[in-house]
Design a protein around this motif. Sequence first.
Motif, PDB file in Angstrom:
ATOM      1  N   GLY A 336       0.799  -1.221   0.000  1.00 30.08           N
ATOM      2  CA  GLY A 336       0.000   0.000   0.000  1.00 30.08           C
ATOM      3  C   GLY A 336       0.829   1.266   0.000  1.00 30.08           C
ATOM      4  N   ALA A 337       2.120   1.155   0.317  1.00 28.12           N
ATOM      5  CA  ALA A 337       2.945   2.346   0.510  1.00 28.12           C
ATOM      6  C   ALA A 337       3.196   3.103  -0.788  1.00 28.12           C
ATOM      7  N   GLY A 338       3.567   2.396  -1.857  1.00 27.59           N
ATOM      8  CA  GLY A 338       3.874   3.062  -3.117  1.00 27.59           C
ATOM      9  C   GLY A 338       2.701   3.865  -3.656  1.00 27.59           C
ATOM     10  N   PRO A 339       1.500   3.279  -3.743  1.00 29.69           N
ATOM     11  CA  PRO A 339       0.354   4.059  -4.202  1.00 29.69           C
ATOM     12  C   PRO A 339       0.041   5.268  -3.327  1.00 29.69           C
ATOM     13  N   VAL A 340       0.235   5.151  -2.001  1.00 32.33           N
ATOM     14  CA  VAL A 340       0.027   6.316  -1.134  1.00 32.33           C
ATOM     15  C   VAL A 340       1.049   7.397  -1.462  1.00 32.33           C
ATOM     16  N   ASP A 341       2.308   7.002  -1.674  1.00 29.03           N
ATOM     17  CA  ASP A 341       3.323   7.982  -2.042  1.00 29.03           C
ATOM     18  C   ASP A 341       3.024   8.623  -3.397  1.00 29.03           C
ATOM     19  N   VAL A 342       2.519   7.844  -4.338  1.00 27.49           N
ATOM     20  CA  VAL A 342       2.153   8.412  -5.638  1.00 27.49           C
ATOM     21  C   VAL A 342       1.002   9.403  -5.459  1.00 27.49           C
ATOM     22  N   ALA A 343       0.030   9.057  -4.618  1.00 30.00           N
ATOM     23  CA  ALA A 343      -1.058  10.002  -4.334  1.00 30.00           C
ATOM     24  C   ALA A 343      -0.500  11.293  -3.735  1.00 30.00           C
ATOM     25  N   ALA A 344       0.418  11.177  -2.786  1.00 29.45           N
ATOM     26  CA  ALA A 344       1.029  12.363  -2.182  1.00 29.45           C
ATOM     27  C   ALA A 344       1.817  13.162  -3.210  1.00 29.45           C
ATOM     28  N   ALA A 345       2.521  12.465  -4.104  1.00 24.91           N
ATOM     29  CA  ALA A 345       3.271  13.165  -5.150  1.00 24.91           C
ATOM     30  C   ALA A 345       2.330  13.930  -6.075  1.00 24.91           C
ATOM     31  N   LEU A 346       1.210  13.312  -6.447  1.00 28.31           N
ATOM     32  CA  LEU A 346       0.247  13.991  -7.313  1.00 28.31           C
ATOM     33  C   LEU A 346      -0.354  15.213  -6.619  1.00 28.31           C
ATOM     34  N   LEU A 347      -0.626  15.104  -5.328  1.00 29.79           N
ATOM     35  CA  LEU A 347      -1.149  16.250  -4.593  1.00 29.79           C
ATOM     36  C   LEU A 347      -0.093  17.351  -4.490  1.00 29.79           C
ATOM     37  N   THR A 348       1.161  16.955  -4.362  1.00 35.37           N
ATOM     38  CA  THR A 348       2.249  17.930  -4.374  1.00 35.37           C
ATOM     39  C   THR A 348       2.298  18.677  -5.700  1.00 35.37           C
ATOM     40  N   LEU A 349       2.151  17.948  -6.805  1.00 34.23           N
ATOM     41  CA  LEU A 349       2.177  18.585  -8.120  1.00 34.23           C
ATOM     42  C   LEU A 349       1.075  19.622  -8.261  1.00 34.23           C
ATOM     43  N   ASN A 350      -0.071  19.363  -7.645  1.00 32.91           N
ATOM     44  CA  ASN A 350      -1.223  20.239  -7.819  1.00 32.91           C
ATOM     45  C   ASN A 350      -1.283  21.381  -6.820  1.00 32.91           C
ATOM     46  N   THR A 351      -0.559  21.280  -5.731  1.00 37.94           N
ATOM     47  CA  THR A 351      -0.616  22.319  -4.704  1.00 37.94           C
ATOM     48  C   THR A 351       0.691  23.081  -4.524  1.00 37.94           C
ATOM     49  N   GLY A 352       1.802  22.528  -5.041  1.00 34.41           N
ATOM     50  CA  GLY A 352       3.095  23.157  -4.809  1.00 34.41           C
ATOM     51  C   GLY A 352       3.559  23.056  -3.375  1.00 34.41           C
ATOM     52  N   ARG A 353       3.015  22.094  -2.624  1.00 35.98           N
ATOM     53  CA  ARG A 353       3.411  21.890  -1.229  1.00 35.98           C
ATOM     54  C   ARG A 353       4.065  20.517  -1.104  1.00 35.98           C
ATOM     55  N   ILE A 354       5.316  20.497  -0.701  1.00 39.56           N
ATOM     56  CA  ILE A 354       6.029  19.236  -0.467  1.00 39.56           C
ATOM     57  C   ILE A 354       5.826  18.855   0.990  1.00 39.56           C
ATOM     58  N   PRO A 355       5.261  17.676   1.268  1.00 39.22           N
ATOM     59  CA  PRO A 355       5.007  17.298   2.667  1.00 39.22           C
ATOM     60  C   PRO A 355       6.301  16.925   3.386  1.00 39.22           C
ATOM     61  N   PRO A 356       6.287  17.008   4.713  1.00 43.29           N
ATOM     62  CA  PRO A 356       7.506  16.746   5.483  1.00 43.29           C
ATOM     63  C   PRO A 356       7.724  15.275   5.783  1.00 43.29           C
ATOM     64  N   THR A 357       8.876  15.014   6.385  1.00 42.65           N
ATOM     65  CA  THR A 357       9.232  13.703   6.926  1.00 42.65           C
ATOM     66  C   THR A 357       9.086  13.789   8.438  1.00 42.65           C
ATOM     67  N   PRO A 358       7.929  13.417   8.991  1.00 45.91           N
ATOM     68  CA  PRO A 358       7.676  13.646  10.424  1.00 45.91           C
ATOM     69  C   PRO A 358       8.642  12.885  11.330  1.00 45.91           C
ATOM     70  N   ASN A 359       8.856  13.452  12.499  1.00 44.38           N
ATOM     71  CA  ASN A 359       9.630  12.868  13.604  1.00 44.38           C
ATOM     72  C   ASN A 359      11.138  12.924  13.402  1.00 44.38           C
ATOM     73  N   VAL A 360      11.608  13.001  12.181  1.00 42.18           N
ATOM     74  CA  VAL A 360      13.055  13.058  11.946  1.00 42.18           C
ATOM     75  C   VAL A 360      13.566  14.434  12.370  1.00 42.18           C
ATOM     76  N   SER A 361      14.532  14.451  13.265  1.00 43.14           N
ATOM     77  CA  SER A 361      15.066  15.716  13.766  1.00 43.14           C
ATOM     78  C   SER A 361      16.568  15.864  13.555  1.00 43.14           C
ATOM     79  N   ARG A 362      17.242  14.721  13.336  1.00 47.09           N
ATOM     80  CA  ARG A 362      18.693  14.783  13.151  1.00 47.09           C
ATOM     81  C   ARG A 362      19.087  13.961  11.920  1.00 47.09           C
TER      82      ARG A 362
END
Length: 419
Positions: A336-362
């Motif tokens: 299920g991960a790849g299709p979710v990432d593709v959905a997020a990529a498509l939403l990025t293309l349409n909004t110009g907003r790149i989502p973050p990588t949560p919890n990573v701090s270092r």
Amino acid sequence: MSAVVTGIGVLTPNAAGLSEYWSATLAGRSGIGTISSFDADGYPARLAGEVTGFDPAKRLPQRLLPQTDRMTRMALVASDWALADAALSAQDLPEYSAGVVTASSSGGFEFGQRELHRLWSRGPKYVSAYQSFAWFYAVNTGQISIRHDLRGPGSVLVADQAGGLDALGQARRQLRKGGRMVVTGGMEGSLCPWGWSAHLAGGRLSTRDDAGRAYLPFDEDANGWVAGEGGAILIVEDSEAAARRGAPRVYGTIAGYAATFDPRPGSGRPPGLRRAAEGALADAGVRPADIDVVFADAAGVAELDRAEAEAVTGLFGPRGVPVTAPKSATGRLSSGAGPVDVAAALLTLNTGRIPPTPNVSRPAPEHRLDLVLEPRTAPVRTALVLARGHGGFNSAVVVRAAAAPVQIPGPRVPAAPAR
């Protein structure tokens, strides 16, 4: 002809529905927590990304519930949402022109465990007749096909995390053979003792109990991944057919796809992820400089993160492209991960907003990645999505923006006709 995405249905540990998923993803809202679907106290890993609040009885006909596993119920609901988003049904298309291609890593583990328990505790006459197919890898393809009268080619891809991208590649191949539409993607739901034992057998699950520090891809403190359930179903259409019917929105194009397999351990040859990325770029007819963002596989295991970082920096140069891994808020969802990432990529293309990588701090400096830690606004026209599966599978997909951005549908959970 090109393969365009005209509908998306998303069901993940941090949200149900496309708009809800995008809001949660931009906010970095996590769906990872202590397992609640079974007592995990005796296991070394006790965190997972669970889809909560999902009541299939409110979304599906009663007759389907006894014959389906949890992951199939989620796949059916997500396909309902995706087809509603695309404003499309089988009646709008010539017979045999629309099919289903899904990916699966485990099949119906929860259903299978329950029926095996009945077999050994009560005897064979207590085993459900639906066990014959409810456990099977291809069951989502079959049930979606039946529910929506989709009589075109159907198939299933089994390649762990990489399989979800392979399903999209196969869907595009079916369109090139003359198909009009394919329901495609992946959905997983193996959070039960039997399935959890399989996850643990891989030896790469994080054993931390702090949900905010358990799954940290590319971080100095990376300690393994967190498994999750859910996924996404996408409607992929022939671009000319979508234009003729007046599809309400086109999220973007599946422009390139490639898959490779790692060489045997000890061979001295490099992993195949970079070759998969290069193949997808070549298939799309784009150069590395044309890629605006990479959605990473993001294993959260030090040596696997290092190998992926080397593939990305070898192709784009050190810090040469923004890299993000929103799945650190959901856990790794297998196919299920790849299709979710593709959905997020498509939403990025349409909004110009790149989502973050949560919890990573270092972020580990040796990876030399431009890791997106906060939502970032940028012009994005082309994205690369990467995935790797256990045992050496590598897949990559390039998605390209449509001619004009589309409005992301507002919060809604459409109900398909009960059949």
